[in-house]
Design an enzyme around this catalytic site. Structure first.
Site, PDB file in Angstrom:
ATOM      1  N   SER A 238       0.849  -1.199   0.000  1.00 47.58           N
ATOM      2  CA  SER A 238       0.000   0.000   0.000  1.00 47.58           C
ATOM      3  C   SER A 238       0.879   1.241   0.000  1.00 47.58           C
ATOM      4  CB  SER A 238      -0.898   0.013   1.239  1.00 47.58           C
ATOM      5  OG  SER A 238      -1.402   1.319   1.420  1.00 47.58           O
TER       6      SER A 238
ATOM      7  N   HIS B  69      -1.198  -1.439  -4.239  1.00 49.14           N
ATOM      8  CA  HIS B  69      -2.448  -1.070  -3.569  1.00 49.14           C
ATOM      9  C   HIS B  69      -2.513   0.448  -3.393  1.00 49.14           C
ATOM     10  CE1 HIS B  69      -5.907  -2.122  -0.984  1.00 49.14           C
ATOM     11  NE2 HIS B  69      -5.526  -1.123  -0.202  1.00 49.14           N
TER      12      HIS B  69
ATOM     13  N   ASP C 163      -4.750   3.470  -1.918  1.00 48.19           N
ATOM     14  CA  ASP C 163      -5.831   3.812  -0.991  1.00 48.19           C
ATOM     15  C   ASP C 163      -6.381   5.197  -1.297  1.00 48.19           C
ATOM     16  OD1 ASP C 163      -6.030   1.549   0.829  1.00 48.19           O
ATOM     17  OD2 ASP C 163      -3.974   2.047   1.403  1.00 48.19           O
TER      18      ASP C 163
ATOM     19  N   MET D  19      -9.032   7.989  -0.329  1.00 50.76           N
ATOM     20  CA  MET D  19      -9.857   8.411   0.811  1.00 50.76           C
ATOM     21  C   MET D  19     -10.369   9.828   0.606  1.00 50.76           C
ATOM     22  SD  MET D  19      -7.611   6.976   3.981  1.00 50.76           S
ATOM     23  CE  MET D  19      -6.782   5.378   3.906  1.00 50.76           C
TER      24      MET D  19
ATOM     25  N   HIS E 268      -8.316   0.841  -4.016  1.00 48.89           N
ATOM     26  CA  HIS E 268      -9.260   0.656  -2.911  1.00 48.89           C
ATOM     27  C   HIS E 268      -9.961   1.984  -2.644  1.00 48.89           C
ATOM     28  CE1 HIS E 268      -9.588  -0.356   1.704  1.00 48.89           C
ATOM     29  NE2 HIS E 268     -10.764  -0.284   1.116  1.00 48.89           N
TER      30      HIS E 268
ATOM     31  N   MET F 246     -12.246   4.346  -0.773  1.00 47.64           N
ATOM     32  CA  MET F 246     -12.918   4.598   0.511  1.00 47.64           C
ATOM     33  C   MET F 246     -13.558   5.970   0.385  1.00 47.64           C
ATOM     34  SD  MET F 246      -9.874   3.033   2.842  1.00 47.64           S
ATOM     35  CE  MET F 246      -8.723   3.140   1.482  1.00 47.64           C
TER      36      MET F 246
ATOM     37  N   MET G 226     -11.264  -5.916   5.574  1.00 44.76           N
ATOM     38  CA  MET G 226     -10.524  -4.920   6.349  1.00 44.76           C
ATOM     39  C   MET G 226     -10.246  -5.506   7.733  1.00 44.76           C
ATOM     40  SD  MET G 226      -9.946  -2.410   4.374  1.00 44.76           S
ATOM     41  CE  MET G 226      -9.046  -1.526   5.641  1.00 44.76           C
TER      42      MET G 226
ATOM     43  N   ASP H 209      -6.496  -6.526   4.508  1.00 50.99           N
ATOM     44  CA  ASP H 209      -5.894  -5.187   4.533  1.00 50.99           C
ATOM     45  C   ASP H 209      -5.929  -4.597   5.935  1.00 50.99           C
ATOM     46  OD1 ASP H 209      -5.043  -2.615   3.922  1.00 50.99           O
ATOM     47  OD2 ASP H 209      -6.760  -2.113   2.647  1.00 50.99           O
TER      48      ASP H 209
HETATM   49  C1  DX5 Z   1      -6.314   1.549   5.664  1.00 53.23           C
HETATM   50  C2  DX5 Z   1      -5.864   1.209   4.264  1.00 53.23           C
HETATM   51  C3  DX5 Z   1      -4.737   0.248   4.231  1.00 53.23           C
HETATM   52  C4  DX5 Z   1      -3.478   0.736   4.878  1.00 53.23           C
HETATM   53  C5  DX5 Z   1      -2.755  -0.444   5.445  1.00 53.23           C
HETATM   54  O1  DX5 Z   1      -7.456   2.315   5.589  1.00 53.23           O
HETATM   55  O2  DX5 Z   1      -6.926   0.653   3.516  1.00 53.23           O
HETATM   56  O3  DX5 Z   1      -4.481  -0.196   2.907  1.00 53.23           O
HETATM   57  O4  DX5 Z   1      -2.623   1.409   3.980  1.00 53.23           O
HETATM   58  O5  DX5 Z   1      -1.660   0.018   6.166  1.00 53.23           O
HETATM   59  P1  DX5 Z   1      -0.827  -0.929   7.123  1.00 53.23           P
HETATM   60  O6  DX5 Z   1      -0.301  -2.075   6.313  1.00 53.23           O
HETATM   61  O7  DX5 Z   1       0.224  -0.027   7.628  1.00 53.23           O
HETATM   62  O8  DX5 Z   1      -1.763  -1.405   8.206  1.00 53.23           O
HETATM   63 ZN    ZN Z   2      -6.468  -0.319   1.530  1.00 54.55          ZN
END
Ligand code: DX5
Ligand code: ZN
Length: 217
Positions: free
Chosen positions: A8, A33, A35, A37, A66, A68, A137, A175
């Site tokens: 990620s 990956h 993320d 947001m 991903h 969110m 998650m 994740d």
């Molecule tokens: C959290 C994200 C994850 C995050 C994971 O909301 O969806 O993908 O980057 O980070 P680590 O591996 O540090 O828990």
């Molecule tokens: Zn993620």
């Protein structure tokens, strides 16, 4: 089959994302990956489609995007065009998840569905055949570097059994809080793909290869 590792980039150095992606690609990652947001569905703001587009030339690995964000529908096409290969959406953020998954596939992309730790796994029942990936998650989404929620293991086992019974090729990705300590249990529970931010990118550029290798069973 070897577990897929999807680093990620949330934990990468944002000032040199292209370089970071090339480094994990060379270090043996299977996907990247990303993320996304929005400061609304989750309490953090990260990356938009223009960044995904700018990163696309830096690696041939599948972009595992991903989302969110709520709503997600108005942005699906932008992320598809920017070069995402997989687009994962949350049912908690979308009352029309069934239609959304179909739209993603109609764009020629792989469709994923992600569920939060507080969402009952039964929400997936009508969706198994409509998705290429299920993302469990194992932390509450919003931030990297959180601790793995142990109760996720039973949820992963349940979903893995359902996938096996249905005989679909669905990737089961986990994740949040994945590291050398939690990764073995997660894989034994049935995960076929792992997202890892902190465990890969905070290990230091020289250690990406070892960090990725260590996560696989
Ligand atoms: C959290 C994200 C994850 C995050 C994971 O909301 O969806 O993908 O980057 O980070 P680590 O591996 O540090 O828990
Ligand atoms: Zn993620």
């Amino acid at each position: 089959m070897t577990t897929l590792i999807s680093p990620s980039i949330l934990a990468a150095d944002f000032a040199k994302l292209g370089e970071e992606i090339r480094a994990v690609d060379e270090a043996g990652a299977d996907m990247i990956h990303i993320d996304v947001m929005d400061g609304h569905f989750v309490p953090n703001i990260t990356i938009g489609p223009d960044v995904v587009k700018a990163l696309r030339p830096h690696s041939k690995l599948p972009f595992d995007t991903h989302l969110m964000i709520a709503p997600s529908t108005p942005y699906l096409e932008a992320f598809a065009e920017a070069g995402s290969d997989l687009i994962t959406v949350h049912p908690e953020a979308d009352p029309h998840i069934h239609r959304t998954l179909q739209s993603i596939r109609n764009m020629g992309k792989k469709a994923g569905v992600a569920i939060n730790p507080g969402t009952p796994v039964g929400v997936l029942d009508p969706l198994y055949e409509l998705c290429d990936l299920i993302l469990v998650m194992s932390v509450n989404p919003g931030f990297g570097g959180q601790s793995f929620i142990e109760a996720s293991l039973g949820r992963i086992e349940h979903i893995a059994e359902r996938i096996q019974t249905l005989g679909t090729q669905t990737i089961l990705e986990v994740d949040g809080g994945i590291n050398a300590k939690t990764a073995p249990d997660v894989q034994r529970a049935g995960a076929t793909a792992l997202v890892a931010g902190t465990a890969v990118f905070r290990s230091g550029l020289e250690s990406y290869e070892a960090a990725i290798r260590t996560l696989r069973l």
